[in-house]
Write an enzyme that holds these catalytic residues in place. Structure first.
Site, short mmCIF file in Angstrom:
data_model
loop_
_atom_site.label_atom_id
_atom_site.label_comp_id
_atom_site.label_asym_id
_atom_site.label_seq_id
_atom_site.Cartn_x
_atom_site.Cartn_y
_atom_site.Cartn_z
N ASN A 38 -3.97 8.84 4.44
CA ASN A 38 -2.65 8.27 5.16
C ASN A 38 -2.40 8.36 6.59
O ASN A 38 -2.21 7.47 7.27
CB ASN A 38 -1.26 8.76 4.61
CG ASN A 38 -1.11 8.67 3.11
OD1 ASN A 38 -1.31 7.53 2.65
ND2 ASN A 38 -0.28 9.45 2.57
N HIS B 248 -6.04 -6.41 -2.13
CA HIS B 248 -6.75 -6.28 -1.05
C HIS B 248 -7.30 -7.77 -0.60
O HIS B 248 -7.93 -8.17 0.50
CB HIS B 248 -8.20 -5.60 -1.14
CG HIS B 248 -7.94 -4.09 -0.99
ND1 HIS B 248 -9.32 -3.37 -1.25
CD2 HIS B 248 -6.95 -3.29 -1.10
CE1 HIS B 248 -8.69 -2.20 -1.32
NE2 HIS B 248 -7.39 -2.08 -0.95
N ARG C 205 0.78 -1.26 0.02
CA ARG C 205 0.11 0.02 0.09
C ARG C 205 0.83 1.35 -0.02
O ARG C 205 0.51 2.36 -0.61
CB ARG C 205 -0.85 -0.13 1.23
CG ARG C 205 -1.93 0.92 1.28
CD ARG C 205 -2.92 0.88 2.40
NE ARG C 205 -4.00 1.80 2.61
CZ ARG C 205 -3.93 2.87 3.59
NH1 ARG C 205 -2.89 2.80 4.25
NH2 ARG C 205 -4.98 3.65 3.54
N ASP D 180 8.09 8.28 -6.32
CA ASP D 180 9.54 9.29 -5.86
C ASP D 180 9.84 9.35 -4.45
O ASP D 180 10.64 10.17 -3.88
CB ASP D 180 9.36 10.72 -6.59
CG ASP D 180 7.91 11.49 -5.92
OD1 ASP D 180 7.53 10.92 -5.07
OD2 ASP D 180 7.88 12.64 -6.27
#
Length: 330
Positions: free
Chosen positions: A97, A196, A65, A77
């Site tokens: 997040n 998942h 993830r 990046d």
């Protein structure tokens, strides 16, 4: 006879080497990038990932993830790894997040080991790409050669993280649009959603399906009723936001195709899982194909991971090789 030939062909394709040179602005990504400059790089990454997953099975999904959430913001990046500092607002605080992105300590450990082995050589972005592949293999999924040569960003994008990463309650069309903006299509969307098959989701990410899917106080009609009742026991109307649930309750730590069979049984945990079956004919057909043919799913997952890993990487003179993945070089 034709069927047996077809099966053999699918198996051959599933384990055939993929073409792996991604043309990027300023250079190519290719699997042999560190063969001379850091020949033990992949071995070191694999060893530390294997140790982390053995310690906590959930870590495999977290590392896959992390790569996904990085690539969808400014390209692959390593921008997601940056902590907030002067001039940088970390992506770690974004809605997708916050309180959920994890695995940063594992990346730190890998980076530290690589800096000892070959200083200023292996990028944090490449570490994440390799860790995602190794996590997949360790849990029983397919392998692929990872194109390498990415460099690390000198900045992050909180707004990009908030807007570009698909959310669990997004409509199918919104999710597909977010994939298309990255050069990925419906085949990539369905295949990559198959990750998942491992990992967990928090109650807060699917609560609306249990109580108020469409704003009318009713549960999601596409969620199997007894499964929904089971989920409600640990995901109440309020509270318990961080309670964890397996994304694939059948084989939660094994990378396989049971995720797709769960969707066919109306037991996809997230709304973004179930809409693959209910909201688009092309994705519905892919769900059925992958549910019935694990080798086909594995083959496409590997291809789509390579394709995702090629989203706008920094190469050549652009970016840098961070000494610490959490901050830009001084």
């Amino acid at each position: 006879m034709a069927q047996s030939i077809s099966i053999v062909l699918v198996l051959a394709l599933a384990f055939a080497p993929l073409c792996l040179c991604g043309k990027t602005t300023g250079g190519y990504l290719y699997p042999q990038f560190y063969d001379r400059s850091c020949p033990k790089a992949q071995e070191i990454v694999n060893s530390i990932v294997a140790k982390a997953v053995a310690k906590e099975a959930r870590m495999a999904a977290s590392l896959v993830r992390l790569h996904f959430h990085d690539c969808f913001v400014k390209g692959c990046d390593a921008s997601i790894l940056l902590d907030s500092s002067r001039g940088i607002i970390s992506e770690k605080g974004s809605n997708p997040n916050r309180n959920s992105a994890r695995g940063f300590e594992v990346i730190d450990e890998i980076k530290s080991a690589l800096e000892k082995e070959c200083p200023k050589t292996v990028s944090c972005a490449d570490i994440m790409a390799l860790a995602a592949r190794d996590s997949t293999v360790i849990t029983g999924g397919p392998s692929w050669e990872v194109p390498l040569g990415r460099r690390d960003s000198r900045g992050a994008s909180l707004s990009g993280s908030n807007s570009n990463i698909p959310a669990p309650n997004n409509t199918f069309q919104t999710i597909l649009t977010k994939f298309k903006l990255q050069g990925l299509g419906v085949v990539d969307l369905v295949a990559l959603s198959g990750s998942h098959t491992i990992g967990n989701a928090r109650c807060t990410s699917f609560r609306q399906r249990l109580y108020n899917q469409s704003g009318n106080g009713q549960p999601d009609s596409t969620l199997q009723q007894s499964f929904a009742a089971q989920l409600r026991t640990r995901c109440p109307r309020s509270g318990g936001d961080q309670n964890l649930f397996f994304l694939d309750f059948v084989s939660p730590t094994k990378f396989d195709n049971s995720y797709f069979n769960n969707i066919l049984a109306s037991k996809g945990l997230l709304s973004s899982d179930q809409v693959l079956l209910t909201n688009n004919e092309a994705s519905m057909e892919l769900v059925k194909k992958y549910a019935g043919n694990q080798e086909l799913f594995f083959e496409q997952f590997a291809k789509s991971m390579v394709k995702m890993g090629n989203i706008s990487p920094l190469t050549g003179p652009r970016g840098e090789i961070r000494k610490s993945c959490r901050k830009i070089n001084a």
